[in-house]
Design a protein around this motif. Structure first.
Motif, short mmCIF file in Angstrom:
data_model
loop_
_atom_site.label_atom_id
_atom_site.label_comp_id
_atom_site.label_asym_id
_atom_site.label_seq_id
_atom_site.Cartn_x
_atom_site.Cartn_y
_atom_site.Cartn_z
N TYR A 101 0.83 -3.78 6.83
CA TYR A 101 -0.38 -3.42 6.02
C TYR A 101 -0.82 -1.80 6.69
CZ TYR A 101 -5.19 -2.88 4.13
OH TYR A 101 -6.54 -2.36 3.72
N TYR A 102 -0.93 -1.84 7.79
CA TYR A 102 -1.49 -0.60 8.29
C TYR A 102 -0.17 0.49 8.49
CZ TYR A 102 -5.70 -3.04 9.60
OH TYR A 102 -6.90 -3.55 9.44
N ALA A 103 0.96 0.23 8.43
CA ALA A 103 2.25 0.92 8.64
C ALA A 103 2.28 1.65 7.36
CB ALA A 103 3.44 0.08 8.89
N GLU A 104 2.04 0.82 6.07
CA GLU A 104 1.91 1.43 4.77
C GLU A 104 1.01 2.64 4.63
OE1 GLU A 104 4.08 1.16 1.69
OE2 GLU A 104 5.30 1.11 3.67
N ILE A 105 -0.36 2.28 5.00
CA ILE A 105 -1.43 3.04 5.13
C ILE A 105 -1.11 4.45 5.67
CG2 ILE A 105 -3.86 3.51 5.55
CD1 ILE A 105 -4.32 0.76 5.09
N VAL A 106 -0.80 4.33 6.95
CA VAL A 106 -0.11 5.55 7.69
C VAL A 106 0.88 6.25 7.02
CG1 VAL A 106 0.88 6.07 9.90
CG2 VAL A 106 -1.04 4.23 9.99
N ARG A 107 1.63 5.54 6.42
CA ARG A 107 2.97 6.39 5.87
C ARG A 107 2.23 7.24 4.52
NH1 ARG A 107 6.84 5.42 1.89
NH2 ARG A 107 5.94 3.47 1.12
N PHE A 118 -2.45 -12.42 1.16
CA PHE A 118 -3.41 -11.37 0.67
C PHE A 118 -2.69 -10.03 1.24
CE2 PHE A 118 -7.44 -11.03 -1.23
CZ PHE A 118 -7.70 -9.86 -1.63
N ASP A 119 -2.38 -9.07 0.51
CA ASP A 119 -1.96 -7.61 1.14
C ASP A 119 -0.69 -7.26 0.43
OD1 ASP A 119 -4.02 -7.53 2.87
OD2 ASP A 119 -2.92 -7.62 4.66
N ASN A 120 0.30 -8.17 0.03
CA ASN A 120 1.47 -7.88 -0.41
C ASN A 120 2.30 -6.90 0.74
OD1 ASN A 120 3.80 -7.95 -2.34
ND2 ASN A 120 3.14 -6.38 -3.22
N ILE A 121 2.50 -7.38 1.82
CA ILE A 121 3.16 -6.77 2.75
C ILE A 121 4.80 -6.91 2.15
CG2 ILE A 121 1.62 -6.98 4.62
CD1 ILE A 121 3.38 -9.02 5.83
N MET A 181 -1.40 -0.17 -0.57
CA MET A 181 -1.59 0.16 0.71
C MET A 181 -1.31 1.83 0.92
SD MET A 181 -0.16 -3.05 2.67
CE MET A 181 0.99 -3.19 1.33
N TYR A 182 -0.09 2.36 0.36
CA TYR A 182 0.50 3.62 0.31
C TYR A 182 -0.75 4.56 -0.37
CZ TYR A 182 3.41 7.56 -0.06
OH TYR A 182 3.85 8.83 0.02
N ASP A 183 -0.96 3.98 -1.60
CA ASP A 183 -1.90 4.81 -2.36
C ASP A 183 -3.34 5.16 -1.58
OD1 ASP A 183 0.13 4.98 -4.27
OD2 ASP A 183 -0.88 3.65 -5.52
N ILE A 184 -3.82 4.13 -0.75
CA ILE A 184 -4.91 4.15 -0.22
C ILE A 184 -4.82 5.21 1.12
CG2 ILE A 184 -6.37 2.99 1.74
CD1 ILE A 184 -5.72 0.33 0.07
N GLY A 185 -3.51 5.29 1.76
CA GLY A 185 -3.56 6.19 2.83
C GLY A 185 -3.58 7.65 1.99
N VAL A 186 -2.81 7.78 1.09
CA VAL A 186 -2.87 9.09 0.31
C VAL A 186 -4.23 9.45 -0.08
CG1 VAL A 186 -2.06 10.43 -1.95
CG2 VAL A 186 -0.46 8.79 -0.63
#
Length: 336
Positions: A74-80, A272-275, A292-297
Motif C-alpha cells: 500500500y505504501y510502496a504504491e503511494i511512494v511510487r 481493503f486497499d487492492n494491493i 494508491m498511486y494517484d494519492i501519492g501523485v
C-alpha cells in the motif's frame, strides 16, 4: 575538480557572472558572454556543488517522505506516485520508515529538518503526542499529510468509511447476516473509519451491532490469521468477514482453510486497499480499491503548490471502488 573560480578565469569573467549563468538568474547576461561561460563549463567539466547552490537559492530541491511500513505494498504504491511526480518536478526524495514507532517518527522529522529538505510528506501512521505535533509544526508551510490525522496541514484523504460500508453492503446483498470485522489497531484513524463504515451498513439494514464479531489487532497477515482463527472458533460464528486491509485478509483466508472452511463456499472474505497480490491470490480477493498511486501523485502536487506559493486544494478526498472477485459468494443454507 574544477571550481567556479576556474570557470571564471577560463571565460575571463567574474565569479558573479558564472553564478548567474549556472543558476539561471533573472539578472541579464550578454548572450555572447553566456556562451563563453557555458563553453568553459563544458571544457572544464565543471559541476556545481548542489548543496552550495541550494543554500544560495534557499532550496535543496529535496523532499522527505515518512511512512510507517515499507514492507506494505500500500505504501510502496503511494511512494511510487510521490517519486514519479517529484522526479518530474526536479525534486530528489529521502524516504524514512518508522515501523510505527513514535520515537522514530520524531527522530526522522528532526533528521529531515537538519537536512534542510524543502518539504515533508507524512503518509500513514498516526500523529499522536505533543512531541510529534510540535516538531511537525516547526516545519509549518512545508508539510502535507496522507490520511486523516486531525491536524491543520494540507491533506490527501480516502473515504474509508464509505468504502467499508460498500463492502459490507455487498456481503448483505449476498444474504450474509452474521458478518465479522477484523479491524486494525486501536488509535488508527484508518481503522476507526473502516469500522464506522461496517457499523453504518449494518444499521442501515436493521442488523444489530454485535461486539462479539469484532476483533482488533496490528496490520498484517499474522494478525489477520490470529484474529480470524479466534472468530471462527467462537460464537456466534460469522459467515463473512470484512478485513481492514488486504494483508489481514490473506491471513484470514489461511485461518479459514485451516479450520476447514472453504472460501467462499463456507465463508466470504473481503479485504481493503487492492494491493497487487490480491488479484493473484487463491481465490482472487474481493477488495475495496484505493487509488494508491494517484494519492501519492496528489500529495506531491499539493506539496509543490505549498512550496511555490501557488493556489491549491488543501484537502483532496479520494473515493473507493469495490472490486468483486472470487473470495465472496452467496450465503448458503446450513447443510444436514
Amino acid at each position: 575538480m574544477a571550481n567556479i573560480s576556474d570557470v571564471a578565469l577560463k571565460a575571463n569573467v567574474s565569479i558573479a557572472t558564472v553564478s548567474r549563468v549556472v543558476n539561471e538568474s533573472s539578472h541579464k547576461v550578454n548572450p555572447a558572454t553566456r556562451q563563453k561561460v557555458l563553453a568553459a563549463i563544458r571544457e572544464l567539466d565543471y559541476r556545481p556543488n548542489a548543496l552550495a547552490k541550494g543554500l544560495l537559492m534557499k532550496k535543496t530541491m529535496t523532499i522527505g517522505i515518512i511512512i510507517p511500513d515499507i514492507s506494505n505494498p500500500y505504501y510502496a504504491e503511494i511512494v511510487r506516485g510521490i517519486q514519479d511526480t517529484a522526479d518530474g518536478a526536479g525534486y530528489a526524495v529521502m524516504l524514512h520508515n518508522t515501523a510505527r514507532k513514535q520515537e522514530r517518527i520524531v527522530r526522522y522529522i528532526y533528521v529531515l529538518r537538519e537536512k534542510s529538505v524543502d518539504g515533508v510528506i507524512f503518509s500513514g501512521g498516526t500523529i499522536t503526542g505533543t512531541a510529534t505535533l510540535s516538531v511537525l509544526k516547526e516545519l509549518t508551510e512545508r508539510v502535507v499529510v496522507v490520511g486523516r490525522h486531525g491536524v491543520d496541514f494540507p491533506a490527501v484523504m480516502v473515504d474509508n468509511t464509505g468504502g467499508a460500508s460498500q463492502a459490507v453492503q455487498h456481503l448483505l446483498d449476498l444474504g450474509h447476516r452474521s458478518i465479522g470485522c477484523i479491524a486494525g489497531p486501536e488509535g488508527s484513524t484508518t481503522a476507526e473509519d473502516r469500522l464506522t463504515g461496517y457499523r453504518d451498513a449494518l444499521a442501515r439494514n436493521g442488523i444489530p451491532f454485535d461486539p462479539r464479531l469484532i476483533r482488533r489487532g496490528p496490520w498484517g497477515p499474522q494478525s489477520g490469521h490470529r484474529l480470524a482463527a479466534a472468530l471462527l472458533a467462537g460464537e456466534p460464528r460469522p459467515t463473512a468477514l470484512l478485513c481492514a486491509n488486504d494483508q489481514m485478509a490473506f491471513g484470514a483466508i489461511k485461518a479459514a482453510r485451516e479450520a476447514g472452511f472453504s472460501v467462499p463456499r463456507k465463508i466470504s472474505i473481503v479485504g481493503f486497499d487492492n494491493i497487487p497480490a490480491g488479484s493473484y491470490f487463491d481465490p482472487p480477493l474481493t477488495t475495496v480499491e484505493i487509488p494508491m498511486y494517484d494519492i501519492g501523485v496528489a500529495a506531491m502536487r499539493m506539496l509543490i503548490g505549498l512550496l511555490s506559493g501557488e493556489r491549491f486544494e488543501k484537502l483532496r478526498l479520494f473515493n473507493t471502488k469495490l472490486l468483486v472477485r472470487g473470495s465472496t459468494g452467496r450465503m448458503r443454507k446450513k447443510e444436514g
